[in-house]
Each structure stands twice: as structure tokens, then as C-alpha cells.
Design an enzyme around this catalytic site. Sequence first.
Site, PDB file in Angstrom:
ATOM      1  N   THR A   1      12.577  -7.638 -10.216  1.00 54.99           N
ATOM      2  CA  THR A   1      12.093  -9.004 -10.423  1.00 54.99           C
ATOM      3  C   THR A   1      10.842  -9.211  -9.583  1.00 54.99           C
ATOM      4  OG1 THR A   1      14.318  -9.754 -10.880  1.00 54.99           O
ATOM      5  CG2 THR A   1      12.724 -11.448 -10.243  1.00 54.99           C
TER       6      THR A   1
ATOM      7  N   CYS B   1       0.771   3.008  13.419  1.00 54.90           N
ATOM      8  CA  CYS B   1       1.955   3.870  13.261  1.00 54.90           C
ATOM      9  C   CYS B   1       2.109   4.806  14.443  1.00 54.90           C
ATOM     10  CB  CYS B   1       1.847   4.715  12.005  1.00 54.90           C
ATOM     11  SG  CYS B   1       1.116   3.855  10.628  1.00 54.90           S
TER      12      CYS B   1
ATOM     13  N   ASN C   1      -8.683   3.901   7.944  1.00 54.77           N
ATOM     14  CA  ASN C   1      -8.107   2.779   8.697  1.00 54.77           C
ATOM     15  C   ASN C   1      -8.300   2.918  10.200  1.00 54.77           C
ATOM     16  OD1 ASN C   1      -6.180   4.893   7.747  1.00 54.77           O
ATOM     17  ND2 ASN C   1      -4.875   3.989   9.308  1.00 54.77           N
TER      18      ASN C   1
ATOM     19  N   GLY D   1       0.811  -1.213   0.000  1.00 54.51           N
ATOM     20  CA  GLY D   1       0.000   0.000   0.000  1.00 54.51           C
ATOM     21  C   GLY D   1       0.847   1.267   0.000  1.00 54.51           C
TER      22      GLY D   1
ATOM     23  N   SER E   1      -3.419  -3.370  -0.889  1.00 54.53           N
ATOM     24  CA  SER E   1      -2.332  -4.105  -0.242  1.00 54.53           C
ATOM     25  C   SER E   1      -2.846  -5.460   0.241  1.00 54.53           C
ATOM     26  CB  SER E   1      -1.836  -3.287   0.948  1.00 54.53           C
ATOM     27  OG  SER E   1      -0.844  -4.002   1.642  1.00 54.53           O
TER      28      SER E   1
ATOM     29  N   HIS F   1      -1.931  -7.725   2.464  1.00 54.09           N
ATOM     30  CA  HIS F   1      -1.993  -8.186   3.862  1.00 54.09           C
ATOM     31  C   HIS F   1      -3.152  -7.598   4.650  1.00 54.09           C
ATOM     32  CE1 HIS F   1      -0.264  -4.827   6.398  1.00 54.09           C
ATOM     33  NE2 HIS F   1       0.144  -4.410   5.231  1.00 54.09           N
TER      34      HIS F   1
ATOM     35  N   GLN G   1      -8.070  -0.315   2.870  1.00 53.09           N
ATOM     36  CA  GLN G   1      -9.005  -0.863   3.863  1.00 53.09           C
ATOM     37  C   GLN G   1     -10.329  -1.312   3.239  1.00 53.09           C
ATOM     38  OE1 GLN G   1      -8.572  -1.435   7.142  1.00 53.09           O
ATOM     39  NE2 GLN G   1      -6.501  -0.600   7.225  1.00 53.09           N
TER      40      GLN G   1
END
Length: 398
Positions: free
Chosen positions: A240, A328, A154, A74, A202, A204, A182
Amino acid sequence: MGAQRTIYMDHSATTYVKPEVLEAMIPYFTEHFGNPSSIYGIARYSKKAIDTARVQTAKALGADPDEIYFTSGGSESDNWAIKGVALANRKRGNHIITTQVEHHAVLQTCRFLKKEGFEVTYLPVDQYGLVDPVDLEKAITDKTILISVMYANNEIGTIEPIAELGAIARKHKVYFHTDAVQAIGNVSIDVKGQNIDLLSLSAHKFYGPKGVGALYIRKGVRIENLIHGGGQERKRRAGTENIAGIVGLGKAIELATADIPGHNATIKAMRDRLIKGVLEKIPNSRLNGHPEKRLPGNFNVSFEFIEGESMLLWLDDEGICASTGSACTSGSLEPSHVLLATGLPVEISHGSLRLTLGDVNTEGDVDFVLEVLPKVVKKLRDMSPLYQKNGKEGGCNV
Ligand SMILES: *Cc1c(COP(=O)(O)O)cnc(C)c1O
């Protein structure tokens, strides 16, 4: 004391990887390890796997597969969308519009661009965290090149009126980016119908692996590259490919979007019982965010006269994983910028707790939190001189 079991209520911070997702990924660490840029047979497995994931991702968003670019998550997608559009369009203008409640990946990117000569408008939100489309339209000038508004918050779970905002952006011919990290699996997204030009996601956050994400870039959008190097991702994102991660993202987004209403109904029912129970059992508590326009698993609550940080430690001792504000800011004493933007006073925002439910939760988890949390709050309040003085009268139980 000590935890008998773990109750995970922090799905907005991250999720576990679903077994079907892990199973799909494993062959790409072992037999199908080839570099997709190579031409021999085993490399073709990796290339084909990326193509499949691109189709799965596109389908979940209503996009075309060649509008999907895989990234490291993200944060990279947000950085790429905003810096990439800013740099590619600086001749047209230097004005960016975003909001006061964005994730730090958006806010810090805008802060960086300010040093590079861009002007940034941070739209305010109402008491629920909603952006007013009228404010957006008023903020647009002939120098505006990009609007970035998150799909769902979030911290407080508020879902923004994305289609309305997208229509305004399109009307004024300004690019529209949304951080939908989210939102995936919780709301149904249609980038074409909602006039979204760029969208970040994202893996996860929807039961996929960490370190992989995607950016949707509508065909025709002028954007610079962020990661320079080899010609991967149609020469737009070097490096890659994280094949196993990309395979995991594809499988996870397919599962997460297969039955959104069904998934939401189960989680929302548990979440609503939790909200009702907490607000009833704990005086001087208030719900943060919008009562209805919110993510199905999100519960953000403030308790007057206590510290969120100490609450987390006591809950951890009972095996309950929760969060204050966003991950965070946990560990620092900075109040949440999102709660402050909704007008919550600093001292109340310090006593905030975020519980985010997901697939692992059961009604039993809700019962346990409803049993433990009131005791924890009471214990902390009994130690608080402020509560002794003010708490027993009045309050903000709304
Ligand atoms: C988690 C999150 C991000 C960052 O995603 P990463 O993959 O962890 O870099 C960005 N925006 C929002 C809204 C998030 O919740």
C-alpha cells in the site's frame, strides 16, 4: 560552555522537511486517508495525489511519468535496480561493473550478488574520486549486464562524468544505473540525454520526508520485482502506497529543481568561503574531492595528526553538527572506503571531517565554524604526541 545554538552542516546525511512540503502532506494523513486501490470517492484523492507526484518526479528527471516507481528510499531503489536487473538478465551474462566509492546500498548489494554467482568489477577512481570513462570501457565484457556508477559522492561530493559513462554503456548495450540520491537539486538531470536506464533517488536528501524514494526505470528495461505482493505501482512494487510520503517527495523534488543555479550559487559562495578559511587558518589540512566537480554544499577536509571522532565530539559541544566520512561509518574506527580509494593514507583519512551546507545555513554559521574549528583542531593536536613530533615541520597543505 555548551551550545547556544545548533549549526547544522550535515545536509548529506539528511535534511529537514520544508514547511511547504509538510503542508502538502498533512491532508493525506487526515481527510484523504483512503487506500488508492479502493474505488470509492475518498480513495480517488489518494490516487490522484500519487499521479501528481509521479508527474512532478518525472519532470525533474526528463522522464515519462510511467517510468517512475515509488519505493521506501534510496537503499531500496539501489537494491531493486541492481538485484532486479541482475536476476532478469542472468541468461545474458553475470558481470556487473560498479566503483570503489559507491554508497553501501550499492556495494553491499553487489557483495550479496557475488555469493549468488555474479562477478563484480569495482572501478578505481583518481585522487579526486573521479571514474575514468576509459577504465569503464575496458572493463566491459560480453558478459556485462549492468553498470552502476553514482552521480555524486555522498562523502567527498565528487560529481562523476555521468553523460560520458552513460554513452559508453549505451554503445555496448549494457544497462546503466546511477545512484543520484545526492545529486537531486544540485545538478540538472536529463535521463534521456545522459543515457541513464535506471536512477535512484530519496526524498530526505532534498528537504522531503524520510522513508520514501523512487526508482526511474526506462521503458523497455528488463527487471525483476524486488518486493512481491499486491499490484501497486503497475504490478512492479507491491505494498500500500506511502501516500503522504509520495506527496511530500513530489512537492520536494518540484521545489528542489525549480531553480538549481540560484540555489547552488548561494550555497557554493558560503561553502567556498568556508573551504578557503579552513585551509588558510589550519596548517596541515587538505581538501578531499575535486576542487570544481563537486556538490555545491560539500566540504570534506583532512587534518593530519588528529582523530575525526574526537573532533566531532568537540564540535558537537559547540552545537556544530558535522560528520566524518559517511554516517554509516561514524561510530566505528573503519577508515572511509571512499577516502582510501582516492589514495589518502589511512592515518590521514582518520582525521577527516565532512561539512555539508544546505538551505538552513547562513554566513553567520560559516563565521562561527571558522572561529571554532581551528581552536578544536589545535586543542586536539596539542594533545597528540604525533603532532608534537612531526606536525610542526612539513605537511600536506594542498
Ligand atoms: C542517503 C543515501 C542513500 C540511501 O538512501 P536512504 O533513503 O537513506 O535509504 C543511498 N545512496 C546515497 C548516495 C546516499 O547519500
